[in-house]
Write a protein that holds these residues in place. Structure first.
Motif, mmCIF file in Angstrom:
data_model
loop_
_atom_site.group_PDB
_atom_site.id
_atom_site.type_symbol
_atom_site.label_atom_id
_atom_site.label_comp_id
_atom_site.label_asym_id
_atom_site.label_seq_id
_atom_site.Cartn_x
_atom_site.Cartn_y
_atom_site.Cartn_z
ATOM 1 N N ALA A 42 46.932 53.797 40.593
ATOM 2 C CA ALA A 42 45.938 53.574 41.649
ATOM 3 C C ALA A 42 45.601 52.099 41.800
ATOM 4 C CB ALA A 42 44.653 54.355 41.313
ATOM 5 N N ARG A 43 44.892 51.771 42.878
ATOM 6 C CA ARG A 43 44.324 50.441 43.131
ATOM 7 C C ARG A 43 45.387 49.342 43.134
ATOM 8 N NH1 ARG A 43 41.772 52.812 39.099
ATOM 9 N NH2 ARG A 43 42.340 51.215 37.578
ATOM 10 N N GLU A 44 46.400 49.518 43.980
ATOM 11 C CA GLU A 44 47.533 48.595 43.954
ATOM 12 C C GLU A 44 47.353 47.364 44.828
ATOM 13 O OE1 GLU A 44 50.535 48.629 46.390
ATOM 14 O OE2 GLU A 44 49.770 50.052 47.853
ATOM 15 N N GLU A 45 46.333 47.310 45.682
ATOM 16 C CA GLU A 45 46.232 46.176 46.599
ATOM 17 C C GLU A 45 44.860 45.507 46.582
ATOM 18 O OE1 GLU A 45 47.481 46.740 50.552
ATOM 19 O OE2 GLU A 45 49.594 46.647 50.060
ATOM 20 N N ILE A 46 44.243 45.494 45.425
ATOM 21 C CA ILE A 46 42.975 44.777 45.316
ATOM 22 C C ILE A 46 43.137 43.698 44.250
ATOM 23 C CG2 ILE A 46 41.554 46.674 46.160
ATOM 24 C CD1 ILE A 46 40.977 47.499 43.339
ATOM 25 N N SER A 47 42.043 43.215 43.721
ATOM 26 C CA SER A 47 42.120 42.143 42.729
ATOM 27 C C SER A 47 43.017 42.542 41.552
ATOM 28 C CB SER A 47 40.708 41.824 42.212
ATOM 29 O OG SER A 47 40.776 40.900 41.149
ATOM 30 N N ARG A 48 43.764 41.580 41.069
ATOM 31 C CA ARG A 48 44.704 41.830 39.972
ATOM 32 C C ARG A 48 44.025 42.504 38.773
ATOM 33 N NH1 ARG A 48 49.471 40.103 37.652
ATOM 34 N NH2 ARG A 48 49.416 39.589 35.448
ATOM 35 N N THR A 49 42.800 42.104 38.469
ATOM 36 C CA THR A 49 42.104 42.658 37.306
ATOM 37 C C THR A 49 41.769 44.134 37.474
ATOM 38 O OG1 THR A 49 39.977 41.920 38.208
ATOM 39 C CG2 THR A 49 41.114 40.430 36.683
ATOM 40 N N GLU A 50 41.783 44.636 38.719
ATOM 41 C CA GLU A 50 41.440 46.031 38.980
ATOM 42 C C GLU A 50 42.669 46.934 39.097
ATOM 43 O OE1 GLU A 50 38.363 47.084 38.967
ATOM 44 O OE2 GLU A 50 37.565 45.068 38.711
ATOM 45 N N SER A 51 43.863 46.375 39.018
ATOM 46 C CA SER A 51 45.083 47.142 39.246
ATOM 47 C C SER A 51 45.274 48.253 38.225
ATOM 48 C CB SER A 51 46.293 46.209 39.205
ATOM 49 O OG SER A 51 47.505 46.948 39.182
ATOM 50 N N GLY A 52 45.628 49.425 38.714
ATOM 51 C CA GLY A 52 45.934 50.531 37.823
ATOM 52 C C GLY A 52 47.182 50.286 36.997
ATOM 53 N N LEU A 53 48.086 49.434 37.503
ATOM 54 C CA LEU A 53 49.291 49.107 36.735
ATOM 55 C C LEU A 53 48.946 48.262 35.519
ATOM 56 C CD1 LEU A 53 52.311 49.270 36.406
ATOM 57 C CD2 LEU A 53 52.553 47.323 37.954
ATOM 58 N N ILE A 54 48.037 47.293 35.692
ATOM 59 C CA ILE A 54 47.592 46.490 34.557
ATOM 60 C C ILE A 54 46.953 47.395 33.503
ATOM 61 C CG2 ILE A 54 45.970 44.712 33.814
ATOM 62 C CD1 ILE A 54 48.321 43.567 35.281
ATOM 63 N N PRO A 61 51.990 50.429 27.014
ATOM 64 C CA PRO A 61 53.082 49.522 27.386
ATOM 65 C C PRO A 61 54.457 50.147 27.218
ATOM 66 C CG PRO A 61 52.088 48.877 25.298
ATOM 67 C CD PRO A 61 51.190 49.916 25.891
ATOM 68 N N ASP A 62 54.577 51.142 26.341
ATOM 69 C CA ASP A 62 55.874 51.785 26.118
ATOM 70 C C ASP A 62 56.368 52.526 27.356
ATOM 71 O OD1 ASP A 62 53.487 53.378 25.337
ATOM 72 O OD2 ASP A 62 54.950 55.013 25.146
ATOM 73 N N ASP A 227 58.151 38.563 50.660
ATOM 74 C CA ASP A 227 57.096 37.668 51.109
ATOM 75 C C ASP A 227 55.898 37.649 50.180
ATOM 76 O OD1 ASP A 227 58.567 36.955 53.297
ATOM 77 O OD2 ASP A 227 57.704 38.493 54.586
ATOM 78 N N GLY A 228 55.543 38.791 49.614
ATOM 79 C CA GLY A 228 54.394 38.783 48.714
ATOM 80 C C GLY A 228 54.032 40.185 48.286
ATOM 81 N N ARG A 229 54.279 40.516 47.023
ATOM 82 C CA ARG A 229 53.935 41.843 46.544
ATOM 83 C C ARG A 229 53.435 41.677 45.135
ATOM 84 N NH1 ARG A 229 51.417 45.100 47.997
ATOM 85 N NH2 ARG A 229 50.469 45.184 45.986
ATOM 86 N N ARG A 230 52.141 41.683 44.968
ATOM 87 C CA ARG A 230 51.555 41.291 43.701
ATOM 88 C C ARG A 230 51.970 42.184 42.541
ATOM 89 N NH1 ARG A 230 46.356 40.204 43.463
ATOM 90 N NH2 ARG A 230 46.133 39.731 45.643
ATOM 91 N N ASP A 231 52.400 43.422 42.771
ATOM 92 C CA ASP A 231 52.735 44.293 41.655
ATOM 93 C C ASP A 231 54.179 44.164 41.199
ATOM 94 O OD1 ASP A 231 50.230 45.268 41.421
ATOM 95 O OD2 ASP A 231 50.554 47.054 42.619
ATOM 96 N N VAL A 232 55.015 43.439 41.933
ATOM 97 C CA VAL A 232 56.406 43.295 41.498
ATOM 98 C C VAL A 232 56.505 42.656 40.122
ATOM 99 C CG1 VAL A 232 58.594 42.165 42.012
ATOM 100 C CG2 VAL A 232 57.364 43.341 43.824
ATOM 101 N N PRO A 233 55.796 41.527 39.850
ATOM 102 C CA PRO A 233 55.953 40.909 38.531
ATOM 103 C C PRO A 233 55.029 41.446 37.461
ATOM 104 C CG PRO A 233 54.665 39.485 39.931
ATOM 105 C CD PRO A 233 55.014 40.689 40.760
ATOM 106 N N ARG A 234 54.290 42.521 37.722
ATOM 107 C CA ARG A 234 53.265 42.943 36.777
ATOM 108 C C ARG A 234 53.789 43.769 35.617
ATOM 109 N NH1 ARG A 234 48.019 44.503 40.518
ATOM 110 N NH2 ARG A 234 47.261 42.387 40.742
ATOM 111 N N THR A 235 55.071 44.148 35.635
ATOM 112 C CA THR A 235 55.557 44.926 34.504
ATOM 113 C C THR A 235 55.433 44.149 33.214
ATOM 114 O OG1 THR A 235 57.771 44.194 35.104
ATOM 115 C CG2 THR A 235 57.105 46.399 35.802
ATOM 116 N N GLY A 236 55.446 42.820 33.310
ATOM 117 C CA GLY A 236 55.056 41.987 32.179
ATOM 118 C C GLY A 236 56.044 41.891 31.052
#
Length: 265
Positions: A42-54, A61-62, A227-236
């Motif tokens: 959830a929450r894929e297009e708001i502030s990075r700190t609120e992302s469900g992926l984070i 992480p596994d 062009d810009g997709r903040r969740d692409v690099p979030r796998t970390g």
């Protein structure tokens, strides 16, 4: 809902259309040559700190560890490699309060913001080519705030700027460039604050699995810059290949009359 050959509903041409495809594939028991993990959050297009992926990365992480990450955003079936970083900066500008009958005794902070808006509007996008993939930087004013009362010259105003940054620049480099670009418009007493930063991801067109995926598309080069997709690099995970591709087109995103042909999905 489905009417004839159209899937109709808010988000059908955006992420929800891709979610339908992912769920369908996840339920398909056909054996695959590689191990696939399906990630929904959830929450894929708001502030990075609120992302469900984070949140997922921090808790499990596994579950998101892998060699290749594909984000099923709308690209009309064309692979988009890597992505731009996203920088959001707030500039608080100061003035001197006065009565509007005698504005010459003060300094209007909102009028100062006009100069910043003008400079941002005059920005000429920078183009960067990495691994044959082209990225174009963007710069936009997204918020303006200010005002005290109808008869008061405002002594403070705030402007928020969004900067989309090609993968060749780091956070520090992007911040330094934007601060330099605004130059003497930022004076002593003003505040320049980084509100949010989502890192970029380089295209890395070297993975054989992704090369096979690109070969299935109709793009002449095989891949476009994202062009810009903040969740692409979030796998970390260092070394991940980070790409985006989906069955729909993003041309009607943010519209209420979303629809997409079932055949495209």
């Amino acid at each position: 809902m489905i009417q004839g050959d159209e899937l109709i509903g808010l988000g059908a041409c955006d992420m929800k259309g891709s979610l339908a495809v992912m769920l369908s594939l996840a339920l398909d028991e056909t054996p695959r040559s590689i191990e696939v993990t399906w990630i929904f959050y959830a929450r894929e297009e708001i502030s990075r700190t609120e992302s469900g992926l984070i949140e997922l990365i921090e808790l499990r992480p596994d579950l998101v560890r892998g060699d290749v990450a594909i984000l099923a955003e709308p690209t009309a079936g064309v692979v988009e490699a890597g992505c731009q970083g996203t920088l959001r900066v707030r500039v608080d500008m100061v003035g001197r309060r006065a009565h509007t009958a005698r504005p010459f005794t003060g300094r209007n902070a909102i009028h100062r913001i006009a100069d910043v808006i003008s400079r941002v509007a005059q920005y000429e996008p920078r183009t960067v080519v990495l691994d044959g993939v082209e990225y174009e930087d963007q710069l936009q004013v997204v918020f303006v705030e200010g005002g005290v009362a109808a008869n008061v010259v405002p002594d403070a105003a705030t402007i928020t700027i969004n900067h989309r940054v090609a993968p060749d620049r780091s956070h520090d480099e992007a911040v330094a460039w934007l601060r330099s670009y605004l130059g003497d418009l930022i004076e002593n007493g003003d505040e320049f604050t980084v509100v949010d930063w989502a890192p970029s991801a380089k295209p890395m067109l070297s993975d054989e699995r992704l090369e096979a995926l690109v070969a299935l598309t109709s793009a002449p080069r095989g891949a476009n810059g994202l062009d810009g997709r903040r969740d692409v690099p979030r796998t970390g995970h260092p070394g991940d290949q980070l790409w985006r591709g989906g069955p729909t087109s993003g041309s009607s995103k943010r519209r209420e009359d979303h629809s997409r042909r079932v055949g495209a999905l």
